[in-house]
Design an enzyme around this catalytic site. Structure first.
Site, short mmCIF file in Angstrom:
data_model
loop_
_atom_site.label_atom_id
_atom_site.label_comp_id
_atom_site.label_asym_id
_atom_site.label_seq_id
_atom_site.Cartn_x
_atom_site.Cartn_y
_atom_site.Cartn_z
N SER A 215 33.56 58.43 112.50
CA SER A 215 32.55 58.75 111.51
C SER A 215 32.44 60.27 111.32
CB SER A 215 31.23 58.11 111.95
OG SER A 215 30.31 58.01 110.90
N ASP A 433 33.99 49.90 104.24
CA ASP A 433 33.08 50.75 105.01
C ASP A 433 32.07 51.37 104.05
OD1 ASP A 433 31.87 52.81 106.54
OD2 ASP A 433 33.69 53.11 107.70
N HIS A 462 31.73 49.53 110.09
CA HIS A 462 32.00 50.96 110.07
C HIS A 462 32.68 51.39 111.36
CE1 HIS A 462 31.39 55.24 109.74
NE2 HIS A 462 30.43 55.28 110.65
#
Length: 532
Positions: A215, A433, A462
């Protein structure tokens, strides 16, 4: 948009949790010495029981608050290490790990190596760390621990009073951070954290680092690769930030993608209407969800869960399919049985009121990485326009970021990401995502011509690597073991694709309700937060 720490959100399967670390070899490589003049890490016992069980070491590394003044004031970065368990000839070096955020604690992510298939992770020293201002690092930033206590004012500014209330709260939070953060607030950019990664590398005596970022951690990796390409050996970047859109536009894009994902979840609930009794179509389930949200305006559940908290809880259905069963039970338990305990437990478990460290650091980084628009009129216009097509979380997200309108520290300019000199990187992305839309992984691939992109097709979760999809995880294991990347294809597309695993099935014998207070010390740190 980031989220406060999710208490007990476990992203590994029961099978993965049961994995054992292989016995240590007696011929481990000797640890390298710190670079000449570099600070060292005084290693000792870790506070985390999970890290203790794995024989990890923990320590605090002193780094400059301001890298333009290397001999000036120091702060401390909390670091953990789980050493390689292979013979010296098979040793692959150090592997730094970051879970995202910004604001996510990565101290316990040194456990990640044991989740790499085929023991490929055991050849590395895995290095977890809390970025500056986070968790066990010193100082840790906190501005108003009670900022997320419910019930909060209505997110959607239907009238000027609501708008003024939220602008006031956002301004007040920024002011509180200015008072609490002091000089730290001036040195919280992504580049500052990249400099800290370099300090960790030097302290470990490593000529190069390997790096695994999730991320927002992928943005750290892309910036590190731009500024220090010769120090990169191998990198896995999962759930890639689109560097063209940091950070204002990235958040507006998220709103649209979360709208899609929550509707996918509503469709899944409809498929199992015989279990949850919330509607036979996605549209019926959606209508039920919004109807229950509306009821909470006048009568918050347990006196704490109003419309805002309701949205915050179910936001996680758009992040992780691992939450679907638990959130379905919470939705059905409240809607069908008026079970106050289950919905309040969901709020306490997922939203985590009483700790704003993640939120404070999120703002400290994003508000200073780049100058956000300073005109509220632009925010208002852009968010209402987005709300018309994505009502689920647009205003929730807007107010989450609104302290950037008033942030007391000066904004910098983002690094122009150029990965042309990085020799090896494996990008990973799920095509659905919402937090880091797949276009960000394609853009990362464009900027790193010696990298390859591995895509999980049809998956909404995610940053989903090392989470049970053998096609994905085995490819990563092969890369970490040998350096082999998927062959790069022509065109603007993934270089290797894997099908998503089936969605959860609540009728399966293996399906079981999970507790909102699951002990996550046995697995990697939850990869919540993480929008970025």
């Amino acid at each position: 948009m980031n989220r406060p720490t999710v208490k007990g959100l476990v992203l590994f399967t029961a099978t993965a949790v049961a994995l054992a670390v292989a016995p240590a070899s007696s011929a481990l490589a000797a640890p390298a010495s710190a670079e000449a003049g570099a600070a060292t890490i005084p290693w000792g016992q870790c506070a985390s029981p999970g890290l203790q069980r794995r024989g990890a070491e923990c320590g605090l590394l002193s780094v400059p608050l301001d890298y333009s003044k290397p001999n000036g004031k120091k702060i401390q970065i909390a670091v953990s290490r789980i050493k390689a368990k292979v013979a010296a000839k098979d040793y692959q070096g150090v592997m730094l790990v970051n879970p995202g955020g910004p604001g996510g604690s990565g101290l316990t992510l040194s456990v990640l190596g044991e989740f790499v298939p085929n023991d490929a992770g055991l050849a590395y020293d895995w290095i977890g760390f809390d970025p500056r201002g986070v968790g066990s690092s010193v100082p840790a930033l906190s501005c108003d621990p009670d900022y997320f206590n419910g019930p909060r004012p209505e997110y959607i500014p239907w009238n000027q009073n609501i708008e003024r209330t939220w602008l006031g709260l956002s301004k007040g939070y920024a002011k509180d951070c200015g008072q609490a953060g002091g000089d730290l607030l001036k040195h919280m950019t992504t580049v500052d954290s990249v400099n800290d990664m370099e300090s960790i590398r030097k302290a470990l005596g490593a000529k190069q680092i390997n790096y695994y970022g999730f991320s927002y951690g992928t943005y750290l990796g892309q910036v590190y690769g731009t500024l220090h390409p010769d120090k990169v050996r191998r990198m896995v970047l999962d759930g890639n930030v689109d560097v063209r859109k940091v950070w204002y536009q990235a958040n507006l894009d998220q709103d649209v993608n979360f709208e899609r994902n929550v509707n996918i979840w509503f469709g899944w609930l409809a498929k199992y209407d015989s279990v949850y009794h919330l509607g036979k179509t996605a549209q019926q389930v959606s209508a039920r969800w919004y109807a229950e949200k509306e009821k909470l305006r006048a009568n918050p559940a347990g006196g704490v869960v109003g419309p805002d908290e309701w949205t915050d809880i179910f936001l996680y259905s758009g992040y992780y399919q691992s939450t679907w069963l638990e959130l379905a039970d919470a939705f059905a338990g409240w809607a069908n049985d008026h079970n106050t305990d289950i919905i309040v437990a969901a709020y306490e478990g997922y939203v985590g009121p009483g700790d704003d460290n993640g939120f404070a650091v999120y703002n400290a980084v994003q508000c200073t990485d780049v100058q956000w628009p300073q005109s509220w009129n632009q925010w208002e216009r852009d968010n209402w326009r987005t709300f018309l097509k994505a009502p689920f979380m647009t205003w929730d997200n807007a107010w989450y970021n609104a302290p950037c309108l008033f942030w007391p520290a000066k904004a910098s300019k983002p690094v122009k990401v150029d990965g042309s000199k990085v020799k090896s990187v494996l990008f990973v992305g799920t095509t659905l995502d919402a937090a880091t839309p797949f276009e960000g992984s394609l853009e990362a691939r464009r900027r790193f011509p010696h990298g390859a992109l591995l895509a999980e097709v049809g998956q909404t979760t995610h940053a989903n690597s090392l989470n049970g999809n053998a096609c994905i995880d085995d490819t990563i294991a092969e890369y970490l073991a040998t350096g082999k990347l998927p062959d790069r294809k022509r065109g603007d597309r993934a270089d290797k694709t894997c099908d998503a695993l089936p969605q959860p099935d609540p009728t399966a014998a293996s399906a079981q309700a999970k507790s909102f207070s699951t002990d996550s010390s046995l697995v990697r740190e939850p990869l919540y937060p993480v929008h970025h």
